[in-house]
Design a protein around this motif. Structure first.
Motif, PDB file in Angstrom:
ATOM      1  N   SER A   1       0.698  -1.161  -0.180  1.00 61.13           N
ATOM      2  CA  SER A   1       0.088   0.091  -0.130  1.00 61.13           C
ATOM      3  C   SER A   1       0.962   1.256  -0.072  1.00 61.13           C
ATOM      4  CB  SER A   1      -0.909  -0.052   1.067  1.00 61.13           C
ATOM      5  OG  SER A   1      -1.551   1.110   1.377  1.00 61.13           O
ATOM      6  N   SER A   2       0.264   2.339  -0.671  1.00 66.10           N
ATOM      7  CA  SER A   2       0.890   3.609  -0.286  1.00 66.10           C
ATOM      8  C   SER A   2       0.586   4.266   0.888  1.00 66.10           C
ATOM      9  CB  SER A   2       0.410   4.269  -1.621  1.00 66.10           C
ATOM     10  OG  SER A   2      -0.954   4.982  -1.368  1.00 66.10           O
ATOM     11  N   GLY A   3       0.007   3.625   1.778  1.00 67.91           N
ATOM     12  CA  GLY A   3      -0.132   4.175   2.875  1.00 67.91           C
ATOM     13  C   GLY A   3      -1.485   5.124   2.973  1.00 67.91           C
ATOM     14  N   ILE A   4      -1.943   5.593   4.033  1.00 73.00           N
ATOM     15  CA  ILE A   4      -3.394   6.347   4.314  1.00 73.00           C
ATOM     16  C   ILE A   4      -3.313   7.955   3.762  1.00 73.00           C
ATOM     17  CG2 ILE A   4      -3.062   6.823   6.558  1.00 73.00           C
ATOM     18  CD1 ILE A   4      -6.380   6.516   6.546  1.00 73.00           C
ATOM     19  N   SER A   5      -1.897   8.160   3.998  1.00 74.35           N
ATOM     20  CA  SER A   5      -1.325   9.608   3.786  1.00 74.35           C
ATOM     21  C   SER A   5      -2.303  10.724   4.184  1.00 74.35           C
ATOM     22  CB  SER A   5      -1.164   9.941   2.319  1.00 74.35           C
ATOM     23  OG  SER A   5      -0.419  11.505   2.408  1.00 74.35           O
TER      24      SER A   5
ATOM     25  N   VAL B   1      11.257  12.255   8.281  1.00 74.29           N
ATOM     26  CA  VAL B   1       9.919  13.114   8.357  1.00 74.29           C
ATOM     27  C   VAL B   1      10.377  14.466   8.392  1.00 74.29           C
ATOM     28  CG1 VAL B   1       7.804  13.693   9.645  1.00 74.29           C
ATOM     29  CG2 VAL B   1       8.306  11.570   9.149  1.00 74.29           C
ATOM     30  N   GLN B   2      11.486  14.751   9.035  1.00 68.59           N
ATOM     31  CA  GLN B   2      11.916  16.101   9.361  1.00 68.59           C
ATOM     32  C   GLN B   2      12.594  16.713   8.040  1.00 68.59           C
ATOM     33  OE1 GLN B   2      11.152  17.757  11.986  1.00 68.59           O
ATOM     34  NE2 GLN B   2      12.783  19.685  12.055  1.00 68.59           N
TER      35      GLN B   2
ATOM     36  N   ASP C   1       2.018   6.823   8.314  1.00 68.33           N
ATOM     37  CA  ASP C   1       1.058   7.150   7.262  1.00 68.33           C
ATOM     38  C   ASP C   1       1.619   7.455   5.757  1.00 68.33           C
ATOM     39  OD1 ASP C   1      -0.872   7.160   9.250  1.00 68.33           O
ATOM     40  OD2 ASP C   1      -0.586   9.220   9.630  1.00 68.33           O
ATOM     41  N   LEU C   2       2.834   7.755   6.009  1.00 67.00           N
ATOM     42  CA  LEU C   2       3.486   8.096   4.479  1.00 67.00           C
ATOM     43  C   LEU C   2       4.245   6.650   3.885  1.00 67.00           C
ATOM     44  CD1 LEU C   2       5.204  11.394   5.329  1.00 67.00           C
ATOM     45  CD2 LEU C   2       3.220  10.996   3.872  1.00 67.00           C
ATOM     46  N   ASN C   3       3.932   5.597   4.705  1.00 65.39           N
ATOM     47  CA  ASN C   3       4.665   4.520   4.201  1.00 65.39           C
ATOM     48  C   ASN C   3       6.037   4.290   4.171  1.00 65.39           C
ATOM     49  OD1 ASN C   3       3.979   1.452   3.810  1.00 65.39           O
ATOM     50  ND2 ASN C   3       3.906   2.026   1.660  1.00 65.39           N
ATOM     51  N   ILE C   4       6.940   5.177   5.125  1.00 65.91           N
ATOM     52  CA  ILE C   4       8.362   5.090   5.056  1.00 65.91           C
ATOM     53  C   ILE C   4       8.815   4.003   5.661  1.00 65.91           C
ATOM     54  CG2 ILE C   4      10.401   6.377   5.455  1.00 65.91           C
ATOM     55  CD1 ILE C   4       8.528   9.046   4.934  1.00 65.91           C
ATOM     56  N   ILE C   5       8.117   3.713   7.241  1.00 68.51           N
ATOM     57  CA  ILE C   5       8.583   2.611   7.861  1.00 68.51           C
ATOM     58  C   ILE C   5       7.537   1.701   8.224  1.00 68.51           C
ATOM     59  CG2 ILE C   5       9.923   2.170   9.926  1.00 68.51           C
ATOM     60  CD1 ILE C   5      11.095   4.854  10.038  1.00 68.51           C
TER      61      ILE C   5
END
Length: 813
Positions: free
Chosen positions: A546-550, A718-719, A764-768
């Motif tokens: 998934s791309s995440g819920i962003s 994120v930063q 949420d951004l599907n980074i981790i």
């Protein structure tokens, strides 16, 4: 008659799409959702833009309607059916029900893109830095006393931002027409002292404003890069020939001493190969020899390779590519050619040229000075969207390397005020050594990277400072990867009310593909609102990615899914409405034709990575090394299962996360550490105000040998996206999306309080990833999904490679 005289100090948002209305009246006017929110918050009076149906200015009937409703002050636009005014909730309801009214929108504040340009480059930081004032005799660095020739279509010196006779010290009209000359040799003549030489284009006026417009007609808002510089306009009109172009160089050289000319900016060019004997290149070399720094636009023929302006290829000029405001490269920006160049001699001196830009600068939606011309009229829609209504007569937006080039010319003027002894070669060297790495781009695309005005001026004040040690262009890497990427476009006619199969697209993945990256844009209504959708890739065995819920769907329209080492077979890309989030509790996206691309990358060879074969993160490691997001060790190893060290993370963030460089203040300190700890480190932090992208309080307390935890990595990534404010505003439980539900993170209490917002955004951004478990008791009708984050778990180098490539694919690729 109503007197419309009130002027408002914030930018008007003038749009014509609708979401929901104040009431359900049929044929009702569109009401701005932001205006609805303001009403719900209990405000009593609102600054709005009222748009009527029609093609020209508001009619007498329209104005009579406003007077009947008690709306008695504001401003009307001359050619558009719009009025800016103050209204109450009752008046809004009355306007909505009148069939002559098209929309009512808040006079909302937006980002000013010229402000963004001088912010993101660091020009504003130069002007406000106290240390630089001290070094400059107590005065801000503005380019004072540096003459800059704008070799273009001309300059409108009647525009008060240019102030002909003062700020615009000379304005010259090219006066060369070979068909009209008498049959004898005559010396070239120029028509000097012409107030306005830009009567049929507007291009040169816009360029001049970007170099050094004073911003007088906007209260300084749309000030150029070097407002203290002396501008010299050389206008060739809308039709530009080589004779016109070299006439500008000739004039600059002839009058160099008279006007203190040190820079000449050229936002024009051609196509073809570099030839040092071309008259333009001869002229630019002559100017270089006289100590004049020559700046050229790279061209607008991208994104293909070998599209570089031939005049920009000369090794003595500075070629400028066009960047977006987010630190990426504009698609239209011309590229050079990998590995192409050569050596030649001029007057016994050997020169080497490379087919690549020197530097990248902002070139998209640039706001600058406007003259009355057909070209500037073409930007009317974009101007209405981006520029304060009161400033519309004086400013316009344009995009192109033509707009990026004068940014660099202005920065050069700042550098030359800081150090008048700099030669053109030194100017170019300092610009490149002080640049910010642009993740995923090669030097033949972006040169050294994104221009950093603050570091460049700092380097000019003291040329002994060792900038450049963090710039990828100047590094030797331990690991190399060769790969090829093919792309496939697709679209889905998304409708949340149709069958799932109608919202899918099937595609094939062949054996040997190292990664697939899917990206779609959920633009929403009229490409303005963002669409709360999710992109999911489904593998042949049913596994979903998934791309995440962003929660950022209104900020970032794109959805990206990266899958390393995908299994061969038939895959499915599916568009789903986001579900379970507070921002979208219904769980339905907006119907829209979603356009996307699939990128398939296959690795053909690699070196310096002897220990990754068969590792689950192998494909991510290969992709990251290829894009220069990180590197292996000098013993041909990557050590994917070893802990990632703080010092390694600092280096890799500067390499691949768009982090501005700075110099260490510690003896034998690391410039990588100094860069990640500085305020405003992230290129995506346009105003240079957010905290550093790593957590140590200072270089002295930074331990490069400490291991990195998952929570710390979430903070750094994120930063690096410039999302500090959003992360710090996150409240409530930390949750993660699992299929169609939100699952609470079970070990959230282990996350440091100050990092919970960063972990939430990273999920949420599907980074981790979170770790999921499914529990089902003997008598449970359905299983229970649980999730943990393990915030204190140490990150391995393989883990980091996966997270970093996801980050890159979603926000830089």
């Amino acid at each position: 008659m109503i007197q419309y005289t009130a002027m408002f100090g914030v930018l008007a948002l003038i749009l014509s799409f609708g979401l929901t209305n104040v009431n359900a009246t049929s044929q009702a006017a569109t009401i701005d959702p932001l205006l609805e929110e303001a009403i719900a918050e209990g405000e009593s009076e609102f600054q709005v833009i009222i748009s009527f149906h029609g093609e020209e200015e508001a009619t007498a009937t329209n104005l009579d309607l406003l007077e009947q409703l008690g709306i008695t002050k504001g401003i009307t636009l001359a050619s558009l059916p719009m009025v800016a005014t103050l209204v109450t909730e009752d008046q809004i309801e009355a306007l909505q029900s009148d069939e002559s009214v098209r929309s009512v929108y808040l006079n909302s504040k937006l980002e000013y893109f010229n402000e963004d340009s001088t912010d993101i480059t660091g020009v504003n930081e130069v002007r406000t830095d106290n240390d630089m004032r001290v070094q400059n005799g107590g005065m801000p660095v503005t380019g004072d006393g540096v003459g800059v020739v704008v070799n273009d279509s001309g300059v409108d010196g009647l525009h008060q931002d240019h102030a002909f006779g003062d700020h615009l010290v000379q304005n010259v009209m090219a006066n060369v027409n070979l068909n009209s000359l008498s049959p004898e040799l005559l010396p070239i003549t120029y028509v000097e002292g012409v107030p306005n030489t830009d009567t049929n284009s507007g291009h040169g006026t816009h360029v001049a404003g970007t170099v050094g417009g004073t911003g007088q007609m906007s209260g300084g808002k749309y000030e150029g890069g070097a407002p203290g510089a002396d501008l010299i306009g050389y206008g060739s009109g809308a039709a530009l020939f080589i004779l016109d172009a070299i006439g500008g160089f000739d004039y600059a050289i002839t009058h160099q001493s008279e006007y203190g000319i040190r820079v000449i900016t050229n936002s024009w060019g051609s196509s073809g190969d570099f030839d040092p004997d071309n008259p333009v290149n001869i002229a630019s070399k002559r100017a270089f020899d006289r100590g004049i720094t020559v700046v050229f636009a790279a061209g607008n023929s991208g994104p293909g390779e070998d599209s570089h302006n031939p005049y920009a290829k000369a090794p003595w000029v500075i070629s400028v590519a066009a960047g977006e405001k987010d630190g990426t490269l504009a698609d239209f920006s011309s590229r050079g050619t990998a590995g192409v160049g050569g050596t030649f001699e001029i007057d016994g001196e050997s020169w080497t040229w490379k087919d690549e830009p020197a530097i990248t600068a902002p070139g998209v939606d640039i706001i600058s000075t406007k003259t009355v011309s057909p070209l500037t009229a073409l930007a009317a829609d974009k101007d209405l969207e981006l520029i304060d209504i009161g400033h519309l007569p004086y400013y316009t937006t344009m995009s192109g390397t033509s707009m990026a080039t004068p940014h660099v010319a202005g920065i050069i003027a700042l550098m030359l005020e800081a150090n008048p002894l700099l030669s053109p070669s030194e100017v170019k060297e300092l610009l490149q050594q002080s640049a910010t790495n642009m993740p995923g781009y090669e030097t033949w695309e972006v040169g050294a990277g994104y221009v950093n005005a603050y570091a460049a001026v700092d380097a000019a004040f003291d040329v002994t400072q060792e900038y450049g040690s963090t710039v990828n262009m100047f590094q030797t890497f331990n690991s190399e990867v060769e790969s090829s990427t093919t792309r496939e476009e697709f679209e889905v006619d998304y409708n949340p009310l149709t069958l799932v199969s109608m919202n899918q697209y099937s595609f094939e993945i062949e054996e040997g593909i190292g990664s697939v990256v899917a990206k779609v844009d959920g633009k929403g209504l009229l490409g303005e609102t963002g669409n709360p959708i999710n992109l999911v890739l489904i593998a042949p065995d049913g596994t979903e990615y998934s791309s995440g819920i962003s929660l950022l769907f209104t900020l970032y329209w794109d959805r990206t899914v990266s899958v390393n080492a995908p299994m061969a077979g038939t895959w499915t890309a599916e568009i789903r409405g986001l579900r379970g989030a507070e921002e979208n509790p219904i769980g339905i996206g907006l119907p829209e034709t979603i356009e996307g691309t699939l990128a398939f990358t296959e690795v053909s060879g690699f070196t310096g990575l002897d220990d990754i074969d068969g590792h689950p993160a192998a494909s991510a490691i290969q992709m990251g090394v290829k894009e220069r997001l990180f590197d292996g060790f000098n013993n041909n190893k990557f050590k994917p299962d070893s802990a990632l060290k703080q010092g390694e993370l600092a280096q890799y963030l500067v390499m691949g996360a768009g982090i501005r460089q700075t110099l260490s203040t510690e003896e034998n300190g690391s410039p990588f550490v100094a860069s990640v700890l500085q305020q405003g480190a992230a290129l995506k932090d346009k105003q240079h105000v957010q905290n550093g992208v790593m957590l140590a309080e200072s270089e002295a307390t930074f331990n490069p040998r400490d291991n990195v935890t998952r929570a710390e990595l979430a903070y750094s990534l994120v930063q690096s996206l410039g999302l500090q404010d959003m992360a710090q505003e996150v409240e409530g439980d930390v949750t993660v999306q699992y299929e169609n539900e939100r699952v609470a993170i079970g070990d959230a209490e282990e996350i440091p309080t100050e990092l919970k917002g960063y972990v939430q955004l990273a999920l949420d951004l599907n980074i981790i990833n979170a770790n999921f478990d499914i529990e089902q008791g003997r008598f449970d009708l359905r299983p229970t999904v649980t999730a943990t984050f393990s915030p204190n778990q140490e990150v391995t180098r393989g883990d980091f490679a996966v997270a970093m490539t996801r980050y890159f694919n979603a926000f830089f690729n």
